[in-house]
Design a protein around this motif. Structure first.
Motif, PDB file in Angstrom:
ATOM      1  N   LEU A   1      36.752  36.677  43.954  1.00  0.00           N
ATOM      2  CA  LEU A   1      38.107  37.592  43.626  1.00  0.00           C
ATOM      3  C   LEU A   1      36.920  39.023  42.803  1.00  0.00           C
ATOM      4  CD1 LEU A   1      40.849  35.141  42.517  1.00  0.00           C
ATOM      5  CD2 LEU A   1      40.866  36.641  44.247  1.00  0.00           C
ATOM      6  N   PHE A   2      36.154  38.154  42.349  1.00  0.00           N
ATOM      7  CA  PHE A   2      36.103  38.988  41.356  1.00  0.00           C
ATOM      8  C   PHE A   2      34.775  40.537  41.851  1.00  0.00           C
ATOM      9  CE2 PHE A   2      33.272  39.446  36.444  1.00  0.00           C
ATOM     10  CZ  PHE A   2      33.889  40.224  36.639  1.00  0.00           C
ATOM     11  N   LEU A   3      34.327  39.911  42.925  1.00  0.00           N
ATOM     12  CA  LEU A   3      34.212  40.793  44.167  1.00  0.00           C
ATOM     13  C   LEU A   3      34.904  41.782  44.945  1.00  0.00           C
ATOM     14  CD1 LEU A   3      31.006  39.742  46.333  1.00  0.00           C
ATOM     15  CD2 LEU A   3      32.761  40.865  47.155  1.00  0.00           C
ATOM     16  N   VAL A   4      36.333  41.074  45.561  1.00  0.00           N
ATOM     17  CA  VAL A   4      36.786  42.042  45.448  1.00  0.00           C
ATOM     18  C   VAL A   4      37.804  42.665  44.959  1.00  0.00           C
ATOM     19  CG1 VAL A   4      39.267  41.927  46.478  1.00  0.00           C
ATOM     20  CG2 VAL A   4      37.527  39.751  47.046  1.00  0.00           C
ATOM     21  N   SER A   5      37.258  42.574  43.722  1.00  0.00           N
ATOM     22  CA  SER A   5      38.199  43.827  42.762  1.00  0.00           C
ATOM     23  C   SER A   5      37.860  44.463  42.284  1.00  0.00           C
ATOM     24  CB  SER A   5      37.793  43.193  41.509  1.00  0.00           C
ATOM     25  OG  SER A   5      38.830  44.032  40.173  1.00  0.00           O
ATOM     26  N   ASP A   6      35.935  43.757  42.153  1.00  0.00           N
ATOM     27  CA  ASP A   6      35.167  45.597  42.564  1.00  0.00           C
ATOM     28  C   ASP A   6      34.706  45.948  43.880  1.00  0.00           C
ATOM     29  OD1 ASP A   6      34.577  44.940  39.749  1.00  0.00           O
ATOM     30  OD2 ASP A   6      32.583  43.822  39.747  1.00  0.00           O
ATOM     31  N   LEU A   7      34.809  45.619  44.781  1.00  0.00           N
ATOM     32  CA  LEU A   7      34.862  46.542  46.574  1.00  0.00           C
ATOM     33  C   LEU A   7      36.325  47.550  46.296  1.00  0.00           C
ATOM     34  CD1 LEU A   7      34.009  46.385  48.694  1.00  0.00           C
ATOM     35  CD2 LEU A   7      34.991  44.639  49.889  1.00  0.00           C
ATOM     36  N   LEU A   8      37.553  46.987  45.814  1.00  0.00           N
ATOM     37  CA  LEU A   8      38.546  47.633  45.569  1.00  0.00           C
ATOM     38  C   LEU A   8      37.906  49.186  44.625  1.00  0.00           C
ATOM     39  CD1 LEU A   8      40.858  45.251  44.727  1.00  0.00           C
ATOM     40  CD2 LEU A   8      40.950  46.741  47.509  1.00  0.00           C
ATOM     41  N   ILE A   9      36.948  48.668  43.908  1.00  0.00           N
ATOM     42  CA  ILE A   9      36.671  49.890  43.136  1.00  0.00           C
ATOM     43  C   ILE A   9      35.705  50.706  44.455  1.00  0.00           C
ATOM     44  CG2 ILE A   9      35.469  50.895  41.230  1.00  0.00           C
ATOM     45  CD1 ILE A   9      36.527  48.554  39.229  1.00  0.00           C
ATOM     46  N   GLY A  10      35.070  50.207  44.420  1.00  0.00           N
ATOM     47  CA  GLY A  10      33.979  51.198  44.940  1.00  0.00           C
ATOM     48  C   GLY A  10      34.250  51.548  46.487  1.00  0.00           C
TER      49      GLY A  10
ATOM     50  N   TYR B   1      26.997  35.694  51.537  1.00  0.00           N
ATOM     51  CA  TYR B   1      27.184  37.223  50.411  1.00  0.00           C
ATOM     52  C   TYR B   1      25.851  38.311  50.459  1.00  0.00           C
ATOM     53  CZ  TYR B   1      31.123  35.052  48.181  1.00  0.00           C
ATOM     54  OH  TYR B   1      32.207  34.632  47.443  1.00  0.00           O
ATOM     55  N   LEU B   2      24.983  37.827  50.522  1.00  0.00           N
ATOM     56  CA  LEU B   2      23.922  39.090  50.990  1.00  0.00           C
ATOM     57  C   LEU B   2      24.110  39.772  52.278  1.00  0.00           C
ATOM     58  CD1 LEU B   2      20.628  36.905  50.301  1.00  0.00           C
ATOM     59  CD2 LEU B   2      21.756  38.685  48.970  1.00  0.00           C
ATOM     60  N   ALA B   3      24.602  39.187  53.455  1.00  0.00           N
ATOM     61  CA  ALA B   3      25.068  39.897  54.648  1.00  0.00           C
ATOM     62  C   ALA B   3      26.282  40.753  54.343  1.00  0.00           C
ATOM     63  CB  ALA B   3      25.470  38.587  55.613  1.00  0.00           C
ATOM     64  N   LEU B   4      26.790  39.697  53.109  1.00  0.00           N
ATOM     65  CA  LEU B   4      28.374  40.713  52.904  1.00  0.00           C
ATOM     66  C   LEU B   4      27.799  42.257  52.325  1.00  0.00           C
ATOM     67  CD1 LEU B   4      31.484  41.202  53.377  1.00  0.00           C
ATOM     68  CD2 LEU B   4      31.457  39.845  50.887  1.00  0.00           C
ATOM     69  N   TRP B   5      26.688  42.261  51.344  1.00  0.00           N
ATOM     70  CA  TRP B   5      26.232  43.229  50.355  1.00  0.00           C
ATOM     71  C   TRP B   5      25.781  44.167  51.284  1.00  0.00           C
ATOM     72  CZ3 TRP B   5      20.924  44.100  50.107  1.00  0.00           C
ATOM     73  CH2 TRP B   5      20.844  45.165  49.161  1.00  0.00           C
ATOM     74  N   ALA B   6      25.497  43.686  52.323  1.00  0.00           N
ATOM     75  CA  ALA B   6      24.109  44.843  52.930  1.00  0.00           C
ATOM     76  C   ALA B   6      25.206  45.311  54.158  1.00  0.00           C
ATOM     77  CB  ALA B   6      23.239  44.051  54.189  1.00  0.00           C
TER      78      ALA B   6
ATOM     79  N   ALA C   1      28.893  36.407  42.949  1.00  0.00           N
ATOM     80  CA  ALA C   1      29.674  35.293  43.079  1.00  0.00           C
ATOM     81  C   ALA C   1      29.075  33.508  44.494  1.00  0.00           C
ATOM     82  CB  ALA C   1      30.237  36.246  44.628  1.00  0.00           C
ATOM     83  N   ALA C   2      27.875  34.354  45.219  1.00  0.00           N
ATOM     84  CA  ALA C   2      27.202  33.010  45.266  1.00  0.00           C
ATOM     85  C   ALA C   2      26.578  32.120  43.934  1.00  0.00           C
ATOM     86  CB  ALA C   2      26.271  34.036  46.247  1.00  0.00           C
ATOM     87  N   ALA C   3      25.773  32.081  43.118  1.00  0.00           N
ATOM     88  CA  ALA C   3      26.318  31.247  42.502  1.00  0.00           C
ATOM     89  C   ALA C   3      26.871  30.294  42.013  1.00  0.00           C
ATOM     90  CB  ALA C   3      25.128  32.360  40.962  1.00  0.00           C
ATOM     91  N   ALA C   4      28.428  31.199  41.821  1.00  0.00           N
ATOM     92  CA  ALA C   4      29.774  30.404  41.343  1.00  0.00           C
ATOM     93  C   ALA C   4      30.204  29.610  42.242  1.00  0.00           C
ATOM     94  CB  ALA C   4      31.110  31.408  41.245  1.00  0.00           C
ATOM     95  N   ALA C   5      29.675  29.453  43.621  1.00  0.00           N
ATOM     96  CA  ALA C   5      29.961  28.625  44.803  1.00  0.00           C
ATOM     97  C   ALA C   5      29.272  27.277  44.353  1.00  0.00           C
ATOM     98  CB  ALA C   5      29.645  28.965  45.787  1.00  0.00           C
TER      99      ALA C   5
ATOM    100  N   ALA D   1      40.113  36.800  38.725  1.00  0.00           N
ATOM    101  CA  ALA D   1      38.787  36.296  38.365  1.00  0.00           C
ATOM    102  C   ALA D   1      38.660  36.062  37.584  1.00  0.00           C
ATOM    103  CB  ALA D   1      38.186  37.000  39.146  1.00  0.00           C
ATOM    104  N   LEU D   2      37.893  36.098  36.025  1.00  0.00           N
ATOM    105  CA  LEU D   2      38.232  36.018  34.731  1.00  0.00           C
ATOM    106  C   LEU D   2      38.433  34.514  33.804  1.00  0.00           C
ATOM    107  CD1 LEU D   2      38.379  39.364  32.595  1.00  0.00           C
ATOM    108  CD2 LEU D   2      36.858  38.153  33.482  1.00  0.00           C
ATOM    109  N   LEU D   3      40.040  34.452  34.543  1.00  0.00           N
ATOM    110  CA  LEU D   3      40.699  33.084  34.351  1.00  0.00           C
ATOM    111  C   LEU D   3      40.264  32.079  34.952  1.00  0.00           C
ATOM    112  CD1 LEU D   3      42.611  31.289  32.838  1.00  0.00           C
ATOM    113  CD2 LEU D   3      44.088  32.315  34.329  1.00  0.00           C
ATOM    114  N   LEU D   4      40.371  32.105  36.386  1.00  0.00           N
ATOM    115  CA  LEU D   4      38.858  30.591  36.936  1.00  0.00           C
ATOM    116  C   LEU D   4      38.106  31.151  36.468  1.00  0.00           C
ATOM    117  CD1 LEU D   4      40.399  31.724  40.535  1.00  0.00           C
ATOM    118  CD2 LEU D   4      40.827  29.779  39.565  1.00  0.00           C
ATOM    119  N   LEU D   5      37.104  31.977  36.862  1.00  0.00           N
ATOM    120  CA  LEU D   5      35.658  31.323  35.617  1.00  0.00           C
ATOM    121  C   LEU D   5      35.426  31.218  34.676  1.00  0.00           C
ATOM    122  CD1 LEU D   5      34.129  34.877  37.214  1.00  0.00           C
ATOM    123  CD2 LEU D   5      33.480  32.795  38.614  1.00  0.00           C
TER     124      LEU D   5
END
Length: 240
Positions: free
Chosen positions: A173-182, A124-129, A157-161, A204-208
């Motif tokens: 999914l939370f990450l995908v949603s916010d990536l789309l906003i970005g 996830y850190l690599a994806l962030w970079a 997202a990493a901690a959720a795993a 994402a909210l429901l699953l988490l």
């Protein structure tokens, strides 16, 4: 799960409002999404993790799950949802700040429960970079806010795993949603952008939330708190 029906109905109406670009429907429904999940999470009664007899450090009186870091994250999400309904960059930044509170709260909750695999965190850190490198130029003055927020998002997202597979899916999914906003903030709007953002966010909210309820240990570090009697039982009977 029948108690999640109100959330499902509100989420469906919200998605219809997004599809029709109807702000009235969105104002009526979006601010209710996280609160409905919070009410479900804190509901009393049997047949749920932490329900029935209260357990020290896990549930409150009458089998009610106590308010914890995850629940605080849903409160921040509610504030963020309201802020993002308002137009303009200041409202966008306020919403990002609220959701930063959500991500930090969820990281605290998840890592107290169980630490995620190191390989997942590294991925996830690599994806962030990579994502920030790709969006750095187009984001302009939003670069630094997005840099900080996206780091918290990837850590969440990493901690959720570390909680469960369901939580891992919710975090992704939370990450995908916010990536789309970005991506949209950087000037690229995908077809069906609004539905993609809200659909992945709602899922994402429901699953988490359901994953956290299934984990059954809000505020507990993934271990059962042992009493003196428990420790004595583990040691075996006393010898003269």
């Amino acid at each position: 799960m029948r108690r999640l029906v109100p959330f499902g109905l509100v989420a469906a109406v919200e998605l219809v409002g997004v599809a029709l670009d109807n702000l009235v429907l969105q104002w009526l429904t979006k601010p209710l999404l996280a609160p409905l999940l919070l009410l479900w999470l804190l509901r009393p009664g049997p047949g749920r993790p932490g329900g029935g007899r209260a357990t020290a450090g896990v549930a409150g009186t009458a089998g009610r799950r106590r308010f914890d870091a995850f629940a605080l994250g849903l409160v921040f999400a509610t504030a963020g949802d309201v802020a993002l309904l308002l137009p303009g960059e200041p409202a966008f930044l306020v919403g990002m700040g609220c959701f930063l509170g959500t991500q930090v709260s969820l990281v605290v909750a998840f890592t107290r429960h169980r630490r995620p695999p190191v390989a997942v965190v590294a991925g996830y850190l690599a994806l962030w970079a990579l994502a920030n490198a790709a969006l750095w130029g187009p984001l302009g003055p939003l670069r630094l806010p997005v840099l900080g927020y996206s780091l918290a998002l990837c850590l969440m997202a990493a901690a959720a795993a570390g909680v469960s597979g369901r939580a891992a899916a919710g975090g992704a999914l939370f990450l995908v949603s916010d990536l789309l906003i970005g991506v949209d903030a950087a000037g690229t709007t995908l077809p069906g952008h609004g539905l993609l953002v809200m659909g992945t966010y709602v899922a994402a909210l429901l699953l988490l939330t359901t994953a956290w309820a299934a984990a059954g240990a809000p505020g507990a570090p993934g271990r059962t708190r042992r009493t003196g009697a428990d420790r004595a039982a583990r040691r075996g009977p006393a010898t003269p």
